[in-house]
Write a protein that holds these residues in place. Sequence first.
Motif, short mmCIF file in Angstrom:
data_model
loop_
_atom_site.label_atom_id
_atom_site.label_comp_id
_atom_site.label_asym_id
_atom_site.label_seq_id
_atom_site.Cartn_x
_atom_site.Cartn_y
_atom_site.Cartn_z
N GLN A 383 0.88 -1.32 -0.03
CA GLN A 383 0.00 -0.01 0.05
C GLN A 383 1.06 1.17 0.06
N ARG A 384 1.75 1.15 0.67
CA ARG A 384 2.86 2.52 0.84
C ARG A 384 3.40 2.55 -0.43
N LEU A 385 3.88 1.62 -1.21
CA LEU A 385 4.47 1.72 -2.54
C LEU A 385 3.43 2.23 -3.36
N ILE A 386 2.14 1.89 -3.54
CA ILE A 386 0.97 2.61 -4.22
C ILE A 386 0.92 4.21 -4.05
N GLU A 387 0.88 4.33 -2.60
CA GLU A 387 0.88 5.84 -2.35
C GLU A 387 1.83 6.61 -2.89
N ALA A 388 3.03 6.02 -2.77
CA ALA A 388 4.38 6.78 -3.17
C ALA A 388 4.25 6.98 -4.63
N THR A 389 3.93 6.28 -5.37
CA THR A 389 3.68 6.21 -6.83
C THR A 389 2.81 7.32 -7.34
N ILE A 390 1.36 7.51 -6.55
CA ILE A 390 0.81 8.44 -6.83
C ILE A 390 1.42 9.71 -6.56
N GLU A 391 1.91 9.86 -5.44
CA GLU A 391 2.48 11.28 -5.00
C GLU A 391 3.72 11.53 -5.67
N ALA A 392 4.34 10.64 -6.41
CA ALA A 392 5.46 11.14 -7.48
C ALA A 392 4.90 11.73 -8.80
N ASP A 393 3.52 11.54 -8.97
CA ASP A 393 3.19 11.97 -10.25
C ASP A 393 1.99 12.88 -9.97
N PRO A 394 2.26 14.28 -10.15
CA PRO A 394 1.25 15.52 -10.03
C PRO A 394 -0.14 14.98 -10.55
N LYS A 395 0.03 15.07 -11.86
CA LYS A 395 -1.26 14.50 -12.73
C LYS A 395 -1.93 13.19 -11.87
N SER A 396 -1.44 12.20 -11.59
CA SER A 396 -2.01 11.12 -10.90
C SER A 396 -2.55 11.59 -9.40
N GLN A 397 -1.71 12.45 -8.57
CA GLN A 397 -2.18 12.79 -7.34
C GLN A 397 -3.40 13.62 -7.95
N ALA A 398 -3.52 14.69 -8.58
CA ALA A 398 -4.69 15.38 -8.80
C ALA A 398 -6.17 14.40 -8.88
N GLU A 399 -5.74 13.52 -10.00
CA GLU A 399 -6.82 12.61 -10.38
C GLU A 399 -7.30 11.93 -9.01
N GLU A 400 -6.21 11.44 -8.15
CA GLU A 400 -6.82 10.71 -6.74
C GLU A 400 -7.72 11.64 -5.94
N GLN A 401 -7.01 13.00 -6.07
CA GLN A 401 -7.86 13.73 -5.09
C GLN A 401 -9.18 13.94 -5.67
N ARG A 402 -9.56 14.29 -7.00
CA ARG A 402 -10.81 14.34 -7.55
C ARG A 402 -11.62 13.05 -7.27
N ALA A 403 -11.07 11.89 -7.53
CA ALA A 403 -11.72 10.79 -6.96
C ALA A 403 -12.20 10.45 -5.78
N ARG A 404 -11.16 11.20 -4.80
CA ARG A 404 -11.77 10.92 -3.57
C ARG A 404 -12.82 11.94 -3.30
N VAL A 405 -12.81 13.11 -3.76
CA VAL A 405 -13.89 14.14 -3.61
C VAL A 405 -15.23 13.47 -4.09
N ARG A 406 -15.07 13.24 -5.41
CA ARG A 406 -16.28 12.83 -5.92
C ARG A 406 -16.90 11.60 -5.28
N LYS A 407 -16.04 10.46 -4.74
CA LYS A 407 -16.46 9.39 -3.78
C LYS A 407 -17.16 10.12 -2.55
N VAL A 408 -16.65 11.15 -1.87
CA VAL A 408 -17.56 11.74 -0.81
C VAL A 408 -18.82 12.30 -0.97
N LEU A 409 -18.88 13.11 -2.40
CA LEU A 409 -19.84 13.80 -2.88
C LEU A 409 -20.83 12.72 -3.06
N MET A 410 -20.50 11.62 -3.75
CA MET A 410 -21.77 10.53 -4.03
C MET A 410 -22.28 10.03 -2.98
#
Length: 440
Positions: A383-410
Motif C-alpha cells: 500500500q505504501r508503494l502505491i501511495e508513493a507512486t501516486i504522490e510522485a506523479d502530480p497528474k495522478s495525484q490530482a486525479e486521486e484527489q478528484r476521485a476522493r472528493v467525488r466519492k465523498v460527494l456521491m
Amino acid sequence: MTVRIDSNNYLTDEQQQVYQLRESLERNGGTPVGFLELLAAVVTDGTWQKVPSGVNQDEPFTDFAEFIEAKPPFGLGAKTENVRILLQIRHPHEGVARIREQMDTMRAEVERLLGADPEEDPVARDARHFGAYARSGGWTFGLMVARSVRPGASTGGHWDKQDHSDRNERNGQDDQGKVSANRFAVLAGTSAPRVMRFYRAWERAATAGAVPGFDQLVPGRDIELPAADLWGEYFTRFEQSTDRRESIAQQAEAAGTSYTEAVKVAHNPAALRTAILGDAKTADAARKALVDRMEDDADLRANLARTVASDPELKKVVANENRRAERTEYVRHVAEDGKAKTAAGRVVELPEEVKAKAVEHLAVAQDPQATPEAVAEAYEGVQRLIEATIEADPKSQAEEQRARVRKVLMSTFKGIASVSEVPLADIADEEMIREVSELQ
C-alpha cells in the motif's frame, strides 16, 4: 366358505372337481387324457380360486402353485414339476380344432400361472444356487451374480425363453433378462447388500482384466473362470463383512497403505483420538484427511461449520485467517498484474520497479511459515508503494484527489436522497435546525 372334512359328502362342488382331478393323477386306471381335460375345466372355470385354502379357512387360493401342492381335498397334493411334465403330453383328439384350442388355452394359462420353469430360467436357477452357497464365495457364485444382475433393472425376474431369444436376435445384445440386485436377493433368500458385494468384487476383477465385463455375460451361460485362489484378491479383502470395511479397503488400495492397519485404527477410535492429541504429525494427517473427505461429505462439512460457529476462539481464528488470505491475495494481484486499486477506487498502472518490490512482498506473504504480523507488514508495504507512486506523479495525484472528493460527494448525495422524502418541516426540532444550519 368354511368346509368340514368328514367324507366326500361334505365337499363343495369345487372340491369334488378338485378331488376327481387328484384321483385322475394317482388311482388305477387314471389317464393323462382325463387329467388334461379336468385340469382344463378347473383352469377355465377358475375353480382353483373358489376352493378354500385349508381346514376352517374361508379364503381361497391366490397362488396356483400352492393349489397344486396343497393336500386334498383342497389341492392336488402333487408337485408342480409333475404337472409340467403332464402338460407336455398331447391329447389324442387334438386333431379336432375344438379340443386343440381347449388344450392350447389350458397349457398357456397354466404356464402363465406357474411362471417360467426354474430349470429353464437361468436367473432363478442362479439365484437358488447363490442362496444355498453364498457363504462359500468363489468365482462360481460371483459369476451367478455378475451374469444375472444389473443394478436398477426394472424387470421383476420373469424370464421368457422365446421372448429372450427374439429380443437378442433383434438387437444383438446378450444381457437381456437380467434383474435388479433386490429381485435377485429375494430369489436367493439373502440380502441385496450381500448380492452387491459379489457384484462389486466381479467389477473390480473385470477392471483388472481378470474376467469379462458385465456386458459380455449372459444369464445361464458359463465361462472359463480364473484360478480359485485369485478370488480373495477381489472379494475377501474388500468384502469381509460390511460396506464400511469395503470403503476402507478401497482407500487403502488407492493410497498404497495397509488395509489391516487401517481397519485396526477404525475399530479403535479412542486410540486414534489419543494419537491425534499426543502427536502433531498424526494431528496434521487427520486434518488433511478431513479436508479431503469434506469434498464428498456434506454432513461432515456442516458439522465442522457448526463447531466453528459455536466456538468464540475458533471464530476469531477463522476471521484472522480470512483477513490473512485476503491480504495475501491483494499482494499477489498487485505483483502479478502490475495494477492496483487506490483508496479512492481508481485502478492505476504501476512502474516495473514498484512491481518488482511487490513481488518481494508476495514471497513473504506466501511463505507457509509467515506470521500474521509478517503478512500484515507485506500488505501495508505494498500500500505504501502505491501511495508513493501516486504522490510522485502530480497528474495522478490530482486525479486521486478528484476521485476522493467525488466519492465523498456521491456518499453525501446518497445520504441526502435517503431523507429527501421525510417531512423535515414537520419533525425538525431545534437541534436538527442547528445541525442543518451548520452544514449549510
